[in-house]
Design an enzyme around this catalytic site. Structure first.
Site, short mmCIF file in Angstrom:
data_model
loop_
_atom_site.label_atom_id
_atom_site.label_comp_id
_atom_site.label_asym_id
_atom_site.label_seq_id
_atom_site.Cartn_x
_atom_site.Cartn_y
_atom_site.Cartn_z
N ALA A 25 52.74 21.12 44.18
CA ALA A 25 53.19 19.77 43.86
C ALA A 25 53.83 19.04 45.03
CB ALA A 25 54.18 19.83 42.69
N ASN A 26 53.77 19.59 46.23
CA ASN A 26 54.41 18.92 47.36
C ASN A 26 53.51 17.88 48.02
OD1 ASN A 26 53.38 21.77 48.34
ND2 ASN A 26 53.16 20.38 50.09
N GLY B 285 49.38 15.55 47.63
CA GLY B 285 48.13 15.27 46.94
C GLY B 285 48.28 15.02 45.44
N ILE B 286 47.30 15.51 44.69
CA ILE B 286 47.27 15.31 43.25
C ILE B 286 48.51 15.88 42.59
CG2 ILE B 286 46.00 15.88 41.13
CD1 ILE B 286 43.47 16.04 42.88
N TYR C 272 34.80 28.74 46.94
CA TYR C 272 35.52 27.68 46.25
C TYR C 272 34.85 27.36 44.91
CZ TYR C 272 37.53 23.08 45.27
OH TYR C 272 38.16 22.02 44.67
#
Length: 352
Positions: A132-133, A135-136, A293
């Site tokens: 959460a630091n 981007g989305i 990925y």
């Protein structure tokens, strides 16, 4: 009129005039919000007209925007040597009211998080967001926090996690946000995180599995597993298992797994149709970053579907999602070519 008076919205001469106890403010990025000093709450909509606004244009010549020790934005007039918490651009605001459908609200690729959450009060709700630091993850954490939720930013780097917390507090100094260390490449770290969260004796209404790596060179984690598989899928799988009891006790609750449309371009079965475990955590010789990925994102979806089947009878739902193609976040930082491709696509994709 009696109802308006009871709500603190007495009739005034102008629709734009604020009722007693209300103040008009702006966020650091120019959004206008309204503070009710009597009830100590804030909201995006004008308390009388219900309109949302943002300031237009740059600050006048000689003005500068600063932030005080409580995270509040204020303005310095260097020419007249004075400061004020009132944005000098408030006289030149523009409305930001998207036309609402006459039937149910519909969202598309242009919808913002603030539009999705408009009018929702998340006070008392607790959310954990991994990665959460930036981007989305960061935008999700900020949006939930600005609507009253208590948000735990689960980040690998404590320094970056704390920096993200401060950025949210600059928007609203009363936001309930906290950074906690979580390294999905270490199952021990996942366990320590879950134990630390449980020690807070908080409920858990939203667990958003967002963190991911993309296009990274082959490497093994301290648990002996290929890093893309463990960070993107197995670490989250383990985290959900450890927090399942809290989710059940907090029902209605939900798990959200951020996956990708690229899950369609791979397979995890062998030629006989059975699950091939060697594809999940391949050797260096068999490793291709893009395929790793894609497989991890396929695992996300399979896991989310099965989790929903098992937990939805207990009030815990699970959904996976595709956030958008080639969104310009920090996920492409591992290789300059990916950064170039994402940069070229940036004007045509959804922004953070």
């Amino acid at each position: 009129m009696a109802a308006l008076k009871y709500a603190g919205l007495e009739d005034t001469d102008s629709e734009e005039e604020l009722p007693p106890g209300w103040e008009e403010r702006t966020t650091k990025d120019g959004w206008v919000y309204y503070a009710n000093h009597l009830e100590e709450k804030t909201q995006w909509e004008h308390p009388k007209s219900g309109k949302r606004k943002r300031v237009a244009g740059d600050l006048p010549y000689g003005w500068e925007q600063e932030t005080d020790e409580n995270g509040q934005v204020y303005f310095v007039d260097h020419i007249n040597k004075r400061t004020t918490y009132l944005d000098p651009r408030l006289a030149f605001t523009v409305e930001d009211n998207p036309v609402k459908p006459t039937t149910r609200q519909k969202y598309d690729g242009n919808s913002t998080a603030m539009e999705i959450l408009q009018g929702r009060d998340l006070s008392g709700k607790v959310a954990i967001i991994t990665g959460a630091n930036s981007g989305i993850g960061f935008e999700t954490a900020k949006s939930l926090a600005l609507h009253g939720a208590c948000v735990i930013l689960a980040c690998r780097s404590p320094a970056r996690g704390e920096a993200a917390v401060q950025r949210i507090l600059e928007e609203w100094h009363k936001a309930k946000v906290e950074a906690m260390t979580l390294d999905l490449a270490s199952l021990q770290s996942v366990q320590h995180f879950a134990e630390a969260f449980k020690s807070k004796n908080l409920p858990l209404h939203m667990l958003i599995c967002n963190a991911a790596v993309f296009g990274v060179p082959w490497s093994l984690t301290e648990d002996g597993l290929e890093s893309t598989f463990q960070v993107n899928h197995l670490g989250h799988f383990y985290l959900v298992q450890l927090l399942e009891d809290v989710l059940r006790q907090s029902s209605p609750a939900r798990v959200v797994v951020v996956s990708s449309e690229s899950h369609r371009f791979t397979e995890i079965k062998d030629s006989s149709g059975k699950l091939d475990f060697s594809l999940l955590s391949p050797s260096k010789k068999e490793y291709w970053a893009m395929l790793a990925y894609n497989r991890s994102k396929l695992c996300n979806i399979l896991f989310s579907n099965e989790l929903n089947r098992r937990l939805s009878p207990h009030g815990v739902t699970s959904n996976s999602l595709h956030p958008g193609n080639m969104m310009y976040s920090s996920i492409h930082r591992s290789w300059w070519l990916y950064t170039l491709l994402f940069t070229l696509a940036r004007p045509f994709t959804k922004s953070m």
